[in-house]
Write a protein that holds these residues in place. Sequence first.
Motif, PDB file in Angstrom:
ATOM      1  N   ALA A  62       0.860  -1.182   0.000  1.00  9.77           N
ATOM      2  CA  ALA A  62       0.000   0.000   0.000  1.00  9.77           C
ATOM      3  C   ALA A  62       0.895   1.231   0.000  1.00  9.77           C
ATOM      4  O   ALA A  62       1.915   1.275   0.663  1.00  9.77           O
ATOM      5  N   TYR A 110      -2.439   3.892  -3.763  1.00  4.82           N
ATOM      6  CA  TYR A 110      -3.403   2.850  -3.454  1.00  4.82           C
ATOM      7  C   TYR A 110      -3.465   2.703  -1.940  1.00  4.82           C
ATOM      8  O   TYR A 110      -2.473   2.408  -1.297  1.00  4.82           O
ATOM      9  N   SER A 111      -4.654   2.902  -1.394  1.00  5.60           N
ATOM     10  CA  SER A 111      -4.770   2.792   0.062  1.00  5.60           C
ATOM     11  C   SER A 111      -4.616   1.337   0.499  1.00  5.60           C
ATOM     12  O   SER A 111      -4.206   1.075   1.612  1.00  5.60           O
ATOM     13  N   ALA A 112      -4.962   0.425  -0.380  1.00  5.29           N
ATOM     14  CA  ALA A 112      -4.751  -0.992  -0.108  1.00  5.29           C
ATOM     15  C   ALA A 112      -3.969  -1.550  -1.282  1.00  5.29           C
ATOM     16  O   ALA A 112      -3.907  -0.947  -2.348  1.00  5.29           O
TER      17      ALA A 112
END
Length: 154
Positions: free
Chosen positions: A82, A86-88
């Motif tokens: 992450a 991209y947060s994940a």
Amino acid sequence: MAAPAVPEVAPEAAAAQQGELFTSYDPVGAMGGLFAPALIRGYAPSEKAVADWTAANRMTREDVDAFRMPNPWTDPTQKTPADGVYSAGVPINQSYGDPRGMVDPNALRVWSQGGKYNAAARRDAIAQRLMANSIASAPKPAAPRVLDPYEGMM
């Protein structure tokens, strides 16, 4: 008007009239059968030799598809790290190829040109890939839990 009568000629006399090509015809084909024998329309031994060679050395589209190598298994839980974009994580098991697997170049060659194809060796390689995929996709045992001596004290 009636059609002119065709005289009956014995097969031996017909071959003698047609020249030495028909007496020296090789039904095996070039390079020991790697290439198809010569096709001479109307000459039964030639037509039979070509039909036999084609039956033994040609593949169909279905054969080419049957010899596709399955894609290697990738873990769907693995993700990219992450970061700010991209947060994940993004799954890294994405495949942009054909989901049916890779086509064997040798099968394509035999399909287009004819020749010998080692189907048993290709089936063995496919079985090895399927076994490797099965082993890789099997659930992994859970890691042993480390006991915390201070758990629940607060």
